[in-house]
Scaffold this motif. Structure first.
Motif, PDB file in Angstrom:
ATOM      1  N   ILE A   1      18.908  16.156  31.716  1.00 24.91           N
ATOM      2  CA  ILE A   1      18.027  15.766  30.494  1.00 24.91           C
ATOM      3  C   ILE A   1      18.802  16.297  29.303  1.00 24.91           C
ATOM      4  N   PHE A   2      18.739  15.106  28.258  1.00 31.22           N
ATOM      5  CA  PHE A   2      19.232  15.350  26.818  1.00 31.22           C
ATOM      6  C   PHE A   2      17.798  15.360  26.124  1.00 31.22           C
ATOM      7  N   GLN A   3      17.633  16.635  25.361  1.00 28.92           N
ATOM      8  CA  GLN A   3      16.183  16.979  24.938  1.00 28.92           C
ATOM      9  C   GLN A   3      16.429  16.526  23.339  1.00 28.92           C
ATOM     10  N   CYS A   4      15.257  16.431  22.576  1.00 26.51           N
ATOM     11  CA  CYS A   4      15.204  16.353  21.400  1.00 26.51           C
ATOM     12  C   CYS A   4      15.697  17.608  20.714  1.00 26.51           C
ATOM     13  N   THR A   5      16.105  17.315  19.350  1.00 25.05           N
ATOM     14  CA  THR A   5      16.456  18.541  18.555  1.00 25.05           C
ATOM     15  C   THR A   5      15.185  18.713  17.864  1.00 25.05           C
ATOM     16  N   TYR A   6      14.737  20.181  18.312  1.00 24.93           N
ATOM     17  CA  TYR A   6      13.400  20.826  17.884  1.00 24.93           C
ATOM     18  C   TYR A   6      13.809  21.545  16.297  1.00 24.93           C
ATOM     19  N   THR A   7      12.890  21.171  15.510  1.00 19.39           N
ATOM     20  CA  THR A   7      13.132  21.797  14.109  1.00 19.39           C
ATOM     21  C   THR A   7      12.832  23.166  14.487  1.00 19.39           C
ATOM     22  N   PRO A   8      13.305  24.178  13.668  1.00 16.75           N
ATOM     23  CA  PRO A   8      12.861  25.475  13.711  1.00 16.75           C
ATOM     24  C   PRO A   8      11.568  25.799  13.001  1.00 16.75           C
ATOM     25  N   GLU A   9      10.811  26.772  13.467  1.00 17.31           N
ATOM     26  CA  GLU A   9       9.432  26.944  13.085  1.00 17.31           C
ATOM     27  C   GLU A   9       9.390  27.141  11.583  1.00 17.31           C
ATOM     28  N   ASN A  10       8.589  26.627  10.609  1.00 23.23           N
ATOM     29  CA  ASN A  10       8.208  26.656   9.507  1.00 23.23           C
ATOM     30  C   ASN A  10       9.333  26.217   8.546  1.00 23.23           C
ATOM     31  N   HIS A  11      10.102  25.073   9.296  1.00 22.06           N
ATOM     32  CA  HIS A  11      11.256  24.316   8.431  1.00 22.06           C
ATOM     33  C   HIS A  11      10.725  22.819   8.327  1.00 22.06           C
ATOM     34  N   ILE A  12      11.133  22.353   7.142  1.00 25.11           N
ATOM     35  CA  ILE A  12      10.854  21.071   6.938  1.00 25.11           C
ATOM     36  C   ILE A  12      12.341  20.596   6.696  1.00 25.11           C
ATOM     37  N   PRO A  13      12.518  19.700   7.615  1.00 20.77           N
ATOM     38  CA  PRO A  13      13.857  19.048   7.470  1.00 20.77           C
ATOM     39  C   PRO A  13      14.321  18.029   6.277  1.00 20.77           C
ATOM     40  N   SER A  14      15.159  18.255   5.592  1.00 22.08           N
ATOM     41  CA  SER A  14      15.651  17.299   4.550  1.00 22.08           C
ATOM     42  C   SER A  14      15.834  15.865   4.966  1.00 22.08           C
ATOM     43  N   LYS A  15      16.000  14.855   4.266  1.00 25.26           N
ATOM     44  CA  LYS A  15      16.046  13.624   4.848  1.00 25.26           C
ATOM     45  C   LYS A  15      17.840  13.429   5.349  1.00 25.26           C
ATOM     46  N   LYS A  16      18.312  14.402   4.683  1.00 28.68           N
ATOM     47  CA  LYS A  16      19.930  14.198   5.242  1.00 28.68           C
ATOM     48  C   LYS A  16      19.940  14.633   6.996  1.00 28.68           C
ATOM     49  N   GLU A  17      19.196  16.084   7.014  1.00 27.90           N
ATOM     50  CA  GLU A  17      18.942  16.631   8.150  1.00 27.90           C
ATOM     51  C   GLU A  17      18.289  15.617   9.461  1.00 27.90           C
ATOM     52  N   LEU A  18      17.301  14.985   8.984  1.00 33.64           N
ATOM     53  CA  LEU A  18      16.581  13.988   9.703  1.00 33.64           C
ATOM     54  C   LEU A  18      17.449  12.862   9.994  1.00 33.64           C
ATOM     55  N   ASN A  19      18.283  12.447   9.074  1.00 31.82           N
ATOM     56  CA  ASN A  19      19.167  11.272   9.420  1.00 31.82           C
ATOM     57  C   ASN A  19      20.370  11.826  10.454  1.00 31.82           C
ATOM     58  N   GLU A  20      20.774  13.009  10.241  1.00 24.38           N
ATOM     59  CA  GLU A  20      21.813  13.594  11.250  1.00 24.38           C
ATOM     60  C   GLU A  20      21.063  13.735  12.570  1.00 24.38           C
ATOM     61  N   ILE A  21      19.763  14.218  12.697  1.00 17.04           N
ATOM     62  CA  ILE A  21      19.078  14.146  14.029  1.00 17.04           C
ATOM     63  C   ILE A  21      18.975  12.872  14.577  1.00 17.04           C
ATOM     64  N   GLU A  22      18.543  11.884  13.670  1.00 12.42           N
ATOM     65  CA  GLU A  22      18.185  10.458  14.428  1.00 12.42           C
ATOM     66  C   GLU A  22      19.709  10.160  14.962  1.00 12.42           C
ATOM     67  N   LYS A  23      20.709  10.279  14.224  1.00 15.50           N
ATOM     68  CA  LYS A  23      22.124   9.813  14.608  1.00 15.50           C
ATOM     69  C   LYS A  23      22.246  10.288  15.865  1.00 15.50           C
ATOM     70  N   SER A  24      22.189  11.556  16.134  1.00 15.86           N
ATOM     71  CA  SER A  24      22.320  12.492  17.441  1.00 15.86           C
ATOM     72  C   SER A  24      21.444  11.911  18.430  1.00 15.86           C
ATOM     73  N   HIS A  25      20.271  11.618  18.223  1.00 14.55           N
ATOM     74  CA  HIS A  25      19.306  11.262  19.338  1.00 14.55           C
ATOM     75  C   HIS A  25      19.653   9.720  19.948  1.00 14.55           C
ATOM     76  N   TYR A  26      20.344   8.924  18.997  1.00 11.11           N
ATOM     77  CA  TYR A  26      20.810   7.733  19.397  1.00 11.11           C
ATOM     78  C   TYR A  26      21.931   7.708  20.048  1.00 11.11           C
ATOM     79  N   LYS A  27      22.933   8.658  19.836  1.00 13.34           N
ATOM     80  CA  LYS A  27      24.109   8.926  20.738  1.00 13.34           C
ATOM     81  C   LYS A  27      23.849   9.399  21.976  1.00 13.34           C
ATOM     82  N   LYS A  28      22.655  10.531  22.133  1.00 14.17           N
ATOM     83  CA  LYS A  28      22.275  10.784  23.578  1.00 14.17           C
ATOM     84  C   LYS A  28      21.687   9.453  24.317  1.00 14.17           C
ATOM     85  N   ILE A  29      20.989   8.864  23.615  1.00 15.29           N
ATOM     86  CA  ILE A  29      20.633   7.470  24.428  1.00 15.29           C
ATOM     87  C   ILE A  29      22.011   6.837  24.842  1.00 15.29           C
TER      88      ILE A  29
END
Length: 97
Positions: free
Chosen positions: A31-59
Protein backbone atom coordinates in the motif's frame (compact mmCIF):
# COMPACT_ATOMS: atom_id res chain seq x y z
CA UNK A 1 1.79 -8.95 -4.57
CA UNK A 2 -0.35 -6.13 -5.91
CA UNK A 3 0.32 -2.50 -5.10
CA UNK A 4 -2.53 -0.07 -4.40
CA UNK A 5 -2.61 3.62 -3.59
CA UNK A 6 -5.03 4.38 -0.81
CA UNK A 7 -7.38 7.27 -1.66
CA UNK A 8 -9.86 8.96 0.62
CA UNK A 9 -10.84 12.13 2.37
CA UNK A 10 -8.26 13.37 4.86
CA UNK A 11 -11.08 13.53 7.41
CA UNK A 12 -10.57 9.73 7.52
CA UNK A 13 -6.81 9.90 8.09
CA UNK A 14 -6.83 7.59 11.11
CA UNK A 15 -9.08 5.08 9.39
CA UNK A 16 -6.91 5.09 6.25
CA UNK A 17 -3.82 4.31 8.32
CA UNK A 18 -5.64 1.43 10.03
CA UNK A 19 -7.01 0.12 6.73
CA UNK A 20 -3.56 0.28 5.10
CA UNK A 21 -2.18 -1.81 7.97
CA UNK A 22 -4.95 -4.38 7.58
CA UNK A 23 -4.49 -4.59 3.80
CA UNK A 24 -0.77 -5.20 4.13
CA UNK A 25 -0.93 -7.66 7.04
CA UNK A 26 -4.11 -9.55 6.15
CA UNK A 27 -4.49 -9.26 2.36
CA UNK A 28 -0.83 -9.20 1.35
CA UNK A 29 -1.18 -5.95 -0.58
CA UNK A 30 1.56 -3.37 -0.89
CA UNK A 31 0.00 0.00 0.00
CA UNK A 32 1.11 3.48 -0.96
CA UNK A 33 -0.41 5.77 1.64
CA UNK A 34 -1.40 9.41 1.48
CA UNK A 35 0.96 12.09 2.66
CA UNK A 36 -0.33 13.04 6.07
CA UNK A 37 0.07 16.66 7.16
CA UNK A 38 1.85 17.19 10.49
CA UNK A 39 -0.45 18.14 13.33
CA UNK A 40 -1.29 21.85 13.51
CA UNK A 41 0.32 22.53 10.10
CA UNK A 42 -1.62 24.18 7.32
CA UNK A 43 0.09 23.33 4.03
CA UNK A 44 0.83 26.09 1.56
CA UNK A 45 -0.51 25.96 -2.01
CA UNK A 46 2.97 24.93 -3.16
CA UNK A 47 3.06 22.09 -0.62
CA UNK A 48 -0.42 20.95 -1.63
CA UNK A 49 0.64 20.96 -5.29
CA UNK A 50 3.68 18.79 -4.47
CA UNK A 51 1.56 16.40 -2.40
CA UNK A 52 -0.93 16.08 -5.27
CA UNK A 53 1.82 15.38 -7.83
CA UNK A 54 3.30 12.77 -5.51
CA UNK A 55 -0.09 11.13 -5.01
CA UNK A 56 -0.73 10.83 -8.75
CA UNK A 57 2.77 9.37 -9.23
CA UNK A 58 1.86 6.75 -6.62
CA UNK A 59 -1.24 5.92 -8.66
CA UNK A 60 0.93 5.62 -11.79
CA UNK A 61 3.18 3.12 -10.00
CA UNK A 62 0.26 1.12 -8.58
CA UNK A 63 -1.81 -1.72 -9.94
CA UNK A 64 -4.86 0.16 -8.73
CA UNK A 65 -6.39 2.41 -6.13
CA UNK A 66 -8.16 1.51 -2.91
CA UNK A 67 -10.96 3.96 -2.14
CA UNK A 68 -11.82 4.56 1.51
CA UNK A 69 -15.38 5.87 1.41
CA UNK A 70 -16.65 5.76 4.95
CA UNK A 71 -20.39 6.43 5.10
CA UNK A 72 -20.25 6.54 1.27
CA UNK A 73 -18.43 9.89 1.31
CA UNK A 74 -16.22 10.61 -1.69
CA UNK A 75 -14.93 14.17 -2.05
CA UNK A 76 -14.01 16.03 -5.21
CA UNK A 77 -10.31 15.12 -5.03
CA UNK A 78 -11.10 11.43 -4.74
CA UNK A 79 -13.54 11.66 -7.65
CA UNK A 80 -10.68 13.08 -9.75
CA UNK A 81 -8.39 10.28 -8.59
CA UNK A 82 -10.99 7.68 -9.60
CA UNK A 83 -11.30 9.24 -13.05
CA UNK A 84 -7.51 9.35 -13.39
CA UNK A 85 -7.28 5.68 -12.42
CA UNK A 86 -9.98 4.76 -14.96
CA UNK A 87 -8.17 6.70 -17.70
CA UNK A 88 -5.00 4.77 -16.90
CA UNK A 89 -6.70 1.36 -16.71
CA UNK A 90 -6.07 0.90 -13.00
CA UNK A 91 -8.08 -1.47 -10.86
CA UNK A 92 -10.43 0.30 -8.43
CA UNK A 93 -11.34 -1.29 -5.11
CA UNK A 94 -13.74 0.18 -2.57
CA UNK A 95 -13.71 -0.07 1.20
CA UNK A 96 -17.19 0.49 2.60
CA UNK A 97 -17.73 1.07 6.27
Amino acid sequence: MKTYTICGSMRFEKEMKDIAYQLETQKGFNIFQCTYTPENHIPSKKELNEIEKSHYKKIDLSDGIYIVNIDYYIGESVKKEIEYAKEHNKEILYHLK
